[in-house]
Every structure is written in C-alpha cells, then in structure tokens.
Design an enzyme around this catalytic site. Structure first.
Site, PDB file in Angstrom:
ATOM      1  N   HIS A 369      69.478  13.587  80.763  1.00  0.00           N
ATOM      2  CA  HIS A 369      69.433  12.205  81.290  1.00  0.00           C
ATOM      3  C   HIS A 369      70.455  11.975  82.364  1.00  0.00           C
ATOM      4  O   HIS A 369      70.234  11.255  83.322  1.00  0.00           O
ATOM      5  CB  HIS A 369      69.723  11.192  80.187  1.00  0.00           C
ATOM      6  CG  HIS A 369      69.004  11.489  78.943  1.00  0.00           C
ATOM      7  ND1 HIS A 369      69.504  11.243  77.709  1.00  0.00           N
ATOM      8  CD2 HIS A 369      67.803  12.042  78.775  1.00  0.00           C
ATOM      9  CE1 HIS A 369      68.657  11.637  76.818  1.00  0.00           C
ATOM     10  NE2 HIS A 369      67.616  12.133  77.436  1.00  0.00           N
ATOM     11  N   CYS A 683      53.427  13.416  91.349  1.00  0.00           N
ATOM     12  CA  CYS A 683      54.698  12.702  91.178  1.00  0.00           C
ATOM     13  C   CYS A 683      55.818  13.554  90.609  1.00  0.00           C
ATOM     14  O   CYS A 683      56.863  13.053  90.253  1.00  0.00           O
ATOM     15  CB  CYS A 683      54.507  11.464  90.311  1.00  0.00           C
ATOM     16  SG  CYS A 683      54.181  11.843  88.598  1.00  0.00           S
TER      17      CYS A 683
HETATM   18  C1  PEP Z   1      56.698  15.366  85.438  1.00  0.00           C
HETATM   19  O1  PEP Z   1      56.592  15.831  84.305  1.00  0.00           O
HETATM   20  O2  PEP Z   1      56.364  15.993  86.460  1.00  0.00           O
HETATM   21  C2  PEP Z   1      57.245  14.026  85.657  1.00  0.00           C
HETATM   22  C3  PEP Z   1      57.245  13.496  86.860  1.00  0.00           C
HETATM   23  O3  PEP Z   1      57.737  13.349  84.606  1.00  0.00           O
HETATM   24  P1  PEP Z   1      59.132  13.649  83.882  1.00  0.00           P
HETATM   25  O4  PEP Z   1      59.952  14.472  84.868  1.00  0.00           O
HETATM   26  O5  PEP Z   1      59.732  12.334  83.611  1.00  0.00           O
HETATM   27  O6  PEP Z   1      58.761  14.416  82.685  1.00  0.00           O
END
Ligand code: PEP
Ligand code: MG
Length: 761
Positions: A369, A683
């Site tokens: 985090h 993303c």
């Molecule tokens: C991912 O898994 O690519 C993502 C964008 O979410 P997180 O990094 O929060 O798991």
C-alpha cells in the site's frame, strides 16, 4: 577515581543543560568533557569523533594539550582509541602503556596518564566516536564506572548527530564522507537530491534520564510482560506456529525471557536511564555486534534480538502516551528522503508529505500500500535494501533514483554534478509535457485516444485538472479503507464518492468496488494469513462472501451519484456467476432506493475488471452482460506468467511486451469488437510507460487509464505516433513465428525510426 555519589543521573541532567545553552557547539563540547572529567574524578576526558573513512579526530579534551584538538587523528584500529572504534567494545586498562595497541602521540602529552577507560559512542550500530577518561595513577575502573561512561556516551551520541554539531563538522570540513551505493527495486520513479530523515530515529528516545529507577524498572517489566504475551499469542496461532515461521517466533519468545538481556537493561535503569533509553542502549550494543558479525546464523539471531527490542520500545512508547505513528510534528528539511525498515501507508501520510521527495525502504514493497500512496503523492521510492537504515544518518546528503532503483548515501561532488545534469534534463521534459495539457491526445494520423487516470487518494484527484485528463478510468475505492483505522460507515463513504464526482465535473469516473485482501488489508480487519494471497480470498470473492460490506458500499455509491452517471466495476471476476451475483446485489439496492423514493443515478453502467484469465473463455456471454470492460494488466500478467507481482524476484521477470502477453491482449481486443461501441480500456501500470502504451495503441486500444505521472509522457508519444504504420507492423510481428523474446527491441526501433517521443521524464 571514585564514582560521584550521585551516579551519572545528576551528570546527565547537567549535560542536558549544557547542550541546551546558547553557546557554540565547540564551546559546549569543551564544557561537556570538563564536566565528565570532574564528575568521574578523572584527570583527562577526551572526545574523539569519527570524521571520515575510518578516521577519528580529537574534538575536545580536558587534561590533554589543548592544541591537540582537531589536530590529532587516529585511523580505525590505530592506538587504543582506534581499537575501541574498530571493535565497538569498551576498554578498561590499569596500565595503558603496557597494552600492545598503545600508540604514543607526543602532541597530546598523554604519557603522564597510566589508567585508561574508553567506550564507543554508538548510533544505529555504527561507531560515531570514542569517549575516554584517563587517570595519572594506575588503577582499575569498576564495572559501574564503565557502565556510567557508556550511559554518558549514549547522550553524547545524540548530541553528535544534532544539527549544531553537524554544522560544526561541516564548517571544519569534517563531515563523514564514507559514501554508499545501494541497488534495490525502484518502485516509484523520480530522481532526487535530498537530505536523509530516519523514520524511526535510532537512539533518540525521550526522555533519557529518569527521576525514579524503581518506576522505570516496573515499567520495563510491565512492557516485557506484554511483549511475552504478544509473542506467545503468535506462537499459539495455528497458521503461524508451524514451519520456519514457527521456529522464528519460538526463538523470539526465548529472547524475550533471556535473563542476560533483561539484566543488562535493568543495569542501565539503575544508572539513571528511563526504561525506553535502557532498551535503546542495549539495542545499540547489540546492533554494533550485529554489524560486525559475519556468521550468517549468528547475525540472524542478533537481528531477532534487534526486532524484539523494537517491539519492546514500541510497547513502552505507546504506554507513555507517545504514538510512534505520529509523525506529523517531525520537522522535515526541504526534499526529505525518508529511510525506514518498512512502512504502512498511514505512517507515510502522517508526515507533512509535501516535503518528502523520496522514500527508501529496507523491505520489499512492490505493490504494497505504501507504494500506492507514494505513487499518488509523487514520492520516489526504492525498496528492498536491507541494512540501508544502518548506513545513513539524519541530515546526510542522498541521491535517490527511483527509475533505476539506486540510492547513493553521501555521494561525492562528481556524482552530484552528473545527477544535477540529469535532473535538469528531466525538468525540461516535464515542462514540455506540461505544455501539452490542453492539447488533444491525437495521433499523427488523426486517431483520438482517451486518457484517464487511476486514482484512489485525494491527492490523485488534484491531477485530474492539472493534467487535463479525460476522467478517472479506475478509482480504487479500497485506498480510502486502507488509510482509516476504522471501517468507514455508509455516510463517510458516500461523502467520499460525492467529493470524487464533484472534482470530476461530469467526466466519467469508474468506481471499482473494494479490492481488499492479498496485500491490501485495512488496519481494522484481522489479517488473514493465506498461503497464496494473490489468488486468495480477495476482491469480489470477499465481497460476495461478506455481502454486508459490499451492499454498504453499493448504497453509498448509488446515493453519491444520485442524478448523475454511475460506473461500477467489479474486480477479480473469474466466473460469470460472480458478476451476476454482484449485479443482483446492486439491483436490489437500486430497487430499495426506488421504493424509498431516493434519487437514483441518471445512468448506471456495470463493468468488470478483466484480470483473471478464466474470463477470456467466457467472452461471448460476458460481452452481453456488461456495459464496459477494463483490462487490469497488473493482475492479468501475474496470472498469465504465474509470477507474483509482489515478489521482487518474479515481478520483473517477464516483459509486458512479451509476445504471449501481446497476443493475449490482441485476442481480447478482437473479441470485444464483437460488441460494437463497448468501451474497453487498459488500466494496468503497463499503460503508463510511453513505449508500452504505444504498443497497446498498435493492438487497437484507444482508451488508456494510468497513474497520473504517465499522462504527460504518453500524450507526447501519442501526438508523435503514426498509428496505422504501427498497427501493420504489430500484426506482422505477432503472426510471425518469433522466438519467445519480448518485442521491446522492435518497438524501440519503430519509435526511433518514426520519431515517436517515448521519453519518460
Ligand atoms: C490491475 O490489476 O491491473 C489493476 C489495475 O488493479 P490493481 O493494481 O489495483 O490490482
Ligand atoms: Mg488488479
């Protein structure tokens, strides 16, 4: 020499008074040695300070010739003083001149003195000086006298690291110059020249002197009791008690009952220290031994003892009402570089983070985090540097290169100059990117690309306007939960989401429902130890098994978006049944709102995060059931390559531009085309790197969501990209029977040949 009847307690108080007076640092040091000599009934008291690579210099003396001050220097191991510095052990001799290491220095006039007692001045396990008392007549110093001098040395260690003494050393050109070059894992980019600040300043425990040793002894035992109970609790835990983990815990429990350890702390309390200071004092001895220990087994044991001391110190500080997390009042220099063993996100946020330019962690922290927080706050981060906090002092000059994962402690002038040159180049690239803020993200051949940011903290939201982004493609709702000490209620959540929508001013925001679990466990949740947390009970799995939590969040989202557009995205969907169940919960809440006559969102879109490979073989049905899809390449990659994204040994092992990953993304893109107009975005962090983003565009994606820092460089890339040419090239590369290697080199060549701007800044 006889010990003063008051013991060192009175002396400690007097020393503190001297340190607080309005005099120069040198005057204070002179008075300090005079005071010590008088109090310990010694004819000589001398203070030597470590000033360079393995060199000690006489900084103040009572009894030796005054002209020797700042002239006499000893190498590590040279003479008795050098021996103490080299071994970090005290030395007590009735006939100093008979010792084989004795080294006569005529300029000091010390031949007149027979007996010698010297102790190392320790800070964080490093010897920062040596304190010596001498007497004319041959005599043995008592154990008590040695301990008293050690306690005084502890106070001096703190003073020697104070800004005023550092300034004196700087003035004399005697700042310790031993530099270190460390290579760890760069987790948040950035190139910084700053000043070191230790997150848990070693040896700095307040107050040092106690009024009543009995009270301190009781406090120590009370804390020891708590410590033992804590450790016993761990060792009884069914998941922790077995295997190597269990062995370590049992070893720690044994240390906590070690009579020698406790007796040493009690000795220091008897000499006038507070319980905290006594723990820190014994810990400093232990750390000095640890750093010199080359046997890996013994070193590991000393590390265990060090950990135990930390725990004990924290218990004591908490009992004293001092919240060790409260960093808000710590005075930070401009461009502070925080050094810590490990850190939670709340601890980082406790600081005045506008002054923190970089963070250096001993522990690995990929996707921890604190990394997300550092990224959101634009704090460069290098992690996985064991021992880093032992090598640095508060105020040291430091260079942090978050892109290359490098840290330089006390760098030399040449290095600083070259880093300044690189910083100037980066700043000019940043200015170039900032000028693109209001320019459209359109490729050279006229294709418009939507650029969105990934957000989760209030600090992220500031970037939305500043960067001219098209919206928030991924709002990580769990971040707010991770920052809190208590579960936020529906009202608090609603308020938070409403604030996000307000900042977005009509631009789309995709709210991802709680993705907690794995390495994202809020403070108020019991940590569940799972053998394989990334594939464990997290995200939607937890949400469906504990529907109360998910329902609460969905209600908060519906309420916050009343009259507006609401985009809800479910994370870690592996089976369409999960999507349907989550959607049912959302529909139920919506129906409830309707029945209650509460305002509903004007538009409600439901999407999934495509990050678990099993979804790829459920595409036809999935496409019929969602309003949008967002590809989470961070998790998708970890599952495709079976490579833990949180583990430094595996997280960089596979290149996102590997043909396997690219063919997979191409196939997803082609499959989603079956439902025309379906918004599909990428993303994961992959989209934030200009070269990788270029390849994503070449695969047909036109909607990218990324950490805010990526927007400028990616927009510059887009505006210089001939997209059609790249698409043709990529098709060929991916159909050719290529060896398994990544397409990075080909992509780079394409960028160079076509003048595509792929500078990362
Ligand atoms: C991912 O898994 O690519 C993502 C964008 O979410 P997180 O990094 O929060 O798991
Ligand atoms: Mg994910």
């Amino acid at each position: 020499m006889t010990r003063s009847s008051h013991g060192p307690r009175l002396l400690l108080r007097r020393l503190r008074e001297v340190m607080a007076e309005q005099e120069t640092a040198q005057e204070k040091l002179d008075r300090i040695v005079r005071l010590i000599a008088a109090n310990m009934v010694a004819e000589v008291c001398s203070l030597y300070v470590a000033v360079g690579d393995d060199v000690l210099e006489l900084f103040a003396t009572e009894g030796l010739k005054p002209q020797a001050v700042h002239h006499v220097r000893l190498a590590l191991g040279e003479g008795l003083v050098g021996l103490i510095a080299a071994t970090a052990e005290p030395l007590s001799l009735a006939e100093a001149q008979a010792h084989p290491a004795f080294h006569y220095l005529p300029e000091t006039g010390e031949e007149a003195y027979q007996s010698f007692l010297g102790v190392p001045i320790l800070r964080g396990g490093a010897v920062t000086g040596v304190l010596v008392v001498q007497n004319r007549q041959p005599r043995f110093y008592t154990e008590e006298e040695r301990e008293a001098l050690e306690v005084i040395a502890m106070v001096l260690a703190e003073f020697l690291a104070s800004p005023e003494v550092l300034a004196l050393r700087e003035e004399l050109g005697r700042l310790r110059v031993r530099s270190h070059h460390l290579v760890g894992e760069g987790l948040v980019g950035g190139l910084i020249i700053g000043r070191a600040v230790l997150h848990e300043p070693r040896g700095i425990v307040h107050p040092l002197e106690a009024a009543d040793p009995r009270v301190e002894r009781d406090r120590l035992h009370e804390a020891l009791g708590q410590l033992r109970a804590q450790l016993e609790g761990f060792t009884r835990h069914p998941l922790l008690a077995s295997g190597a983990q269990g062995d370590i815990l049992r070893a720690l429990s044994m240390f906590a009952t070690d009579k020698g350890w406790v007796a040493r702390m009690e000795d220091y309390i008897r000499l006038g220290l507070t319980a905290e200071a006594a723990v820190a004092r014994v810990q400093a001895d232990n750390r000095a031994r640890m750093l010199r220990q080359t046997d890996p087994y013994l070193r590991a044991r000393l590390h265990d003892l060090d950990d135990i001391s930390w725990r004990l110190l924290r218990i004591l500080q908490r009992a004293g009402g001092e919240d060790p997390r409260a960093n808000a009042n710590v005075e930070l220099p401009e461009r502070a570089v925080l050094f810590a063993r490990g850190m939670g996100p709340a601890e980082l946020l406790d600081y005045d983070h506008r002054r923190i330019a970089a963070l250096v962690l001993e522990e690995g922290a990929r996707h921890a985090h604190v990394t997300l927080v550092a990224r959101a706050l634009n704090i460069a981060l290098v992690a996985d540097l064991p021992g880093a906090t032992d090598m640095v002092e508060n105020g040291d000059s430091v260079v942090v290169d978050g892109d290359r994962g490098e840290v330089f402690i006390r760098p030399d002038a040449e290095l600083l100059q070259s880093v300044r040159g690189r910083i100037a180049l980066r700043e000019s690239a940043q200015r170039r990117h900032a000028r693109l803020r209001d320019k459209p993200a359109i490729t050279r051949d006229g294709v418009h690309i939507e650029l969105l940011i990934n957000a989760g903290l209030p600090a992220d939201l500031e970037h939305l306007d500043e960067l001219g982004a098209d919206g928030i493609g991924l709002f990580r709702t769990e971040m707010d939960f991770l920052m809190r000490r208590r579960l936020p209620g529906r009202g608090a959540q609603e308020e938070h989401y409403r604030a996000v929508l307000k900042v977005a001013r009509g631009r789309p925001v995709i709210f991802r429902t709680l993705d907690i679990g794995a390495d994202k466990v809020p403070l108020f949740m019991n940590t569940m130890r799972e053998p394989n947390p990334a594939m464990g009970w997290r995200a939607i799995r937890l949400g469906l098994d504990r529907p109360g939590l998910l329902k609460l969040q969905l209600r908060a989202l519906l309420a916050a978006a009343g009259g507006a557009e609401l985009n809800v995205m479910f994370p870690m969907i592996a089976d369409l049944g999960e999507l349907r169940a989550a959607r049912r919960l959302l529909d139920e809440q919506r129906a409830l709102f309707q029945r209650m006559g509460r305002p509903l969102p004007k538009v409600l879109n439901v999407g999934v995060m495509l990050e678990v490979p099993s979804l790829l073989w459920q595409m036809p049905a999935l496409l019929c059931e969602v309003d949008f899809i967002s590809i989470g390449t961070n998790d998708l990659m970890q599952f495709i390559f079976a490579a833990d994204r949180a583990n430094p040994h595996t997280s960089r092992r596979y290149d996102p531009l590997h043909p396997a990953m690219l063919r997979l993304l191409r196939d997803i893109r082609n499959a989603t085309r079956k439902r025309q107009q379906l918004p599909v975005s990428v993303c994961g962090d992959m989209a934030a790197d200009p070269l990788q983003a270029m390849v994503l565009l070449g695969l047909g994606f036109t909607r990218l969501s990324m950490p805010p820092a990526g927007i400028g460089p990616v927009k510059a890339m887009i505006r210089s990209l001939p997209l059609a040419g790249l698409r043709d090239q990529l098709q060929r590369w991916l159909t050719d029977d290529l060896p398994g290697e990544a397409l990075r080199e080909q992509a780079l060549q394409f960028a160079r040949a076509h003048g595509v701007d792929i500078a990362t800044a």
